[in-house]
Every structure is written in C-alpha cells, then in structure tokens.
Motif scaffolding. Sequence first.
Motif, PDB file in Angstrom:
ATOM      1  N   LEU A 208       7.668 -10.878  -2.167  1.00 59.83           N
ATOM      2  CA  LEU A 208       8.674 -10.980  -1.293  1.00 59.83           C
ATOM      3  C   LEU A 208       8.725 -10.164  -0.179  1.00 59.83           C
ATOM      4  CD1 LEU A 208      11.970 -11.430  -3.166  1.00 59.83           C
ATOM      5  CD2 LEU A 208      10.503 -13.282  -2.131  1.00 59.83           C
ATOM      6  N   GLY A 209       7.746  -9.144   0.063  1.00 60.41           N
ATOM      7  CA  GLY A 209       7.561  -8.028   1.064  1.00 60.41           C
ATOM      8  C   GLY A 209       6.935  -8.798   2.334  1.00 60.41           C
ATOM      9  N   VAL A 210       6.249  -9.563   2.347  1.00 58.90           N
ATOM     10  CA  VAL A 210       5.418 -10.203   3.599  1.00 58.90           C
ATOM     11  C   VAL A 210       6.494 -11.206   4.109  1.00 58.90           C
ATOM     12  CG1 VAL A 210       3.683 -11.445   4.470  1.00 58.90           C
ATOM     13  CG2 VAL A 210       3.092  -9.927   3.045  1.00 58.90           C
ATOM     14  N   HIS A 211       7.309 -11.842   3.230  1.00 59.64           N
ATOM     15  CA  HIS A 211       8.148 -12.830   3.568  1.00 59.64           C
ATOM     16  C   HIS A 211       9.302 -12.010   4.202  1.00 59.64           C
ATOM     17  CE1 HIS A 211      11.048 -16.074   3.809  1.00 59.64           C
ATOM     18  NE2 HIS A 211      11.933 -15.282   3.077  1.00 59.64           N
ATOM     19  N   LEU A 212       9.734 -10.723   3.810  1.00 56.70           N
ATOM     20  CA  LEU A 212      10.995 -10.070   4.402  1.00 56.70           C
ATOM     21  C   LEU A 212      10.524  -9.439   5.789  1.00 56.70           C
ATOM     22  CD1 LEU A 212      13.710  -8.439   4.158  1.00 56.70           C
ATOM     23  CD2 LEU A 212      12.254  -6.701   3.139  1.00 56.70           C
ATOM     24  N   VAL A 213       9.146  -9.087   6.052  1.00 59.22           N
ATOM     25  CA  VAL A 213       8.617  -8.602   7.231  1.00 59.22           C
ATOM     26  C   VAL A 213       8.779  -9.595   8.328  1.00 59.22           C
ATOM     27  CG1 VAL A 213       6.871  -7.402   8.324  1.00 59.22           C
ATOM     28  CG2 VAL A 213       7.449  -6.408   6.293  1.00 59.22           C
ATOM     29  N   ARG A 214       8.241 -10.663   7.841  1.00 57.09           N
ATOM     30  CA  ARG A 214       8.349 -11.919   8.804  1.00 57.09           C
ATOM     31  C   ARG A 214       9.669 -12.252   9.309  1.00 57.09           C
ATOM     32  NH1 ARG A 214       4.535 -16.218   5.562  1.00 57.09           N
ATOM     33  NH2 ARG A 214       2.424 -15.352   6.328  1.00 57.09           N
ATOM     34  N   GLU A 215      10.788 -12.250   8.480  1.00 57.41           N
ATOM     35  CA  GLU A 215      11.969 -12.209   8.805  1.00 57.41           C
ATOM     36  C   GLU A 215      12.631 -11.234   9.801  1.00 57.41           C
ATOM     37  OE1 GLU A 215      13.814 -15.307   8.017  1.00 57.41           O
ATOM     38  OE2 GLU A 215      11.892 -15.644   7.440  1.00 57.41           O
ATOM     39  N   LEU A 216      12.077 -10.090   9.587  1.00 57.20           N
ATOM     40  CA  LEU A 216      12.736  -8.979  10.339  1.00 57.20           C
ATOM     41  C   LEU A 216      12.035  -8.753  11.723  1.00 57.20           C
ATOM     42  CD1 LEU A 216      12.507  -6.313   7.427  1.00 57.20           C
ATOM     43  CD2 LEU A 216      14.618  -7.264   8.284  1.00 57.20           C
ATOM     44  N   MET A 217      10.807  -9.159  11.752  1.00 59.02           N
ATOM     45  CA  MET A 217      10.253  -8.962  13.364  1.00 59.02           C
ATOM     46  C   MET A 217      10.262 -10.134  14.108  1.00 59.02           C
ATOM     47  SD  MET A 217       9.107  -5.976  12.983  1.00 59.02           S
ATOM     48  CE  MET A 217      10.286  -5.354  12.077  1.00 59.02           C
ATOM     49  N   SER A 218      10.242  -9.899  15.125  1.00 57.47           N
ATOM     50  CA  SER A 218      10.077 -11.087  16.426  1.00 57.47           C
ATOM     51  C   SER A 218       8.780 -11.514  16.258  1.00 57.47           C
ATOM     52  CB  SER A 218      10.438 -10.301  17.740  1.00 57.47           C
ATOM     53  OG  SER A 218      11.723  -9.753  17.727  1.00 57.47           O
ATOM     54  N   SER A 219       7.688 -11.145  16.175  1.00 62.98           N
ATOM     55  CA  SER A 219       6.512 -11.769  15.875  1.00 62.98           C
ATOM     56  C   SER A 219       5.473 -11.122  15.232  1.00 62.98           C
ATOM     57  CB  SER A 219       5.933 -12.110  17.338  1.00 62.98           C
ATOM     58  OG  SER A 219       5.651 -10.645  17.923  1.00 62.98           O
ATOM     59  N   MET A 220       4.469 -11.393  14.596  1.00 64.62           N
ATOM     60  CA  MET A 220       3.399 -10.611  13.798  1.00 64.62           C
ATOM     61  C   MET A 220       2.122 -11.453  14.112  1.00 64.62           C
ATOM     62  SD  MET A 220       5.200 -10.400  10.005  1.00 64.62           S
ATOM     63  CE  MET A 220       3.833  -9.803   9.228  1.00 64.62           C
ATOM     64  N   SER A 221       1.099 -10.374  14.329  1.00 66.89           N
ATOM     65  CA  SER A 221      -0.215 -11.087  14.248  1.00 66.89           C
ATOM     66  C   SER A 221      -1.198 -10.390  13.888  1.00 66.89           C
ATOM     67  CB  SER A 221      -0.448 -11.335  15.844  1.00 66.89           C
ATOM     68  OG  SER A 221      -0.646 -10.051  16.527  1.00 66.89           O
ATOM     69  N   TYR A 222      -2.326 -10.955  13.505  1.00 70.53           N
ATOM     70  CA  TYR A 222      -3.593 -10.321  12.558  1.00 70.53           C
ATOM     71  C   TYR A 222      -4.668 -10.499  13.307  1.00 70.53           C
ATOM     72  CZ  TYR A 222      -6.734  -9.570   8.762  1.00 70.53           C
ATOM     73  OH  TYR A 222      -7.936  -8.970   8.107  1.00 70.53           O
TER      74      TYR A 222
END
Length: 139
Positions: free
Chosen positions: A108-122
Amino acid sequence: MSSHITIKVNDGPADLERVLNAIEELGEKEGWDPGVVFKINLALEELGLNVMSHGYHPDLQDIQVTLSSSPDAITVEISDNGLPFDPLSDAPEPDLSSPVEDRPIGGLGVHLVRELMSSMSYRREHGRNYLCLVASRSD
C-alpha cells in the motif's frame, strides 16, 4: 522563501530519521503548513525504507534526498544506485476491494504516496533511480 538542500542517506533507517528531522526544521523555518510537512515526511519514510528493503544489492550505498521549495510547491527527489525500479509502473496496484483481513501484508505504500503527492515522476539515468515527488504548498 525558496530553499534547496541535498542530504545523503548512507546509514540506513537511522540516517533517514535525520532527513525527516531536517525537513521538519526547514518547514518550520519557512512556515510550511504542518500537513504538508507530514505528507512529505510520510512519503519519504515509505519510499526511503522501500529503497533500503527492496532495492538492495551489494553496491547500494548511495541514497540522496534533494529538497527544493518554491512559493507554490515543495519538490523532493530521491535518487539511489539500487536495482532499477519504477514505482509508478512496476509496483502492483493494491487490492482495495477485498476485506482487509484477506489482503496480503504490504503493497500500500506506493499507493499512499500517490494519493499524498500532487505529482510523481520516475527516470533511470547512469545507473541511478530518480523519483521526483511534488507537494503543493496550498494543500
């Protein structure tokens, strides 16, 4: 106010705590909303521990956290020389429909981070993973 800091995390979870404390200090100094500081620290703790736990290989010895703030957003870049892993496409989507007791532990960690942040990129460059997180200062 704008700031830019880079912190190396070389001594495992204890060193990660040093990064979280530095973010809290910077947030207090710059007047960030405590909720934004909490989101950033939660995301960093989750992702930092993931790198230490799952990205390990004998040469993993260089994790860096770079933090940049602007009037509108706080940008965090986590880079490491661990195994290639793109959490945006390689992490499985969690099963959120099953009862909690039937779900596997973790995931669930990555899912949680996706929900918390405005955007993510790799991106992966020169043998390093770079994960960029952006949190809006108005959240």
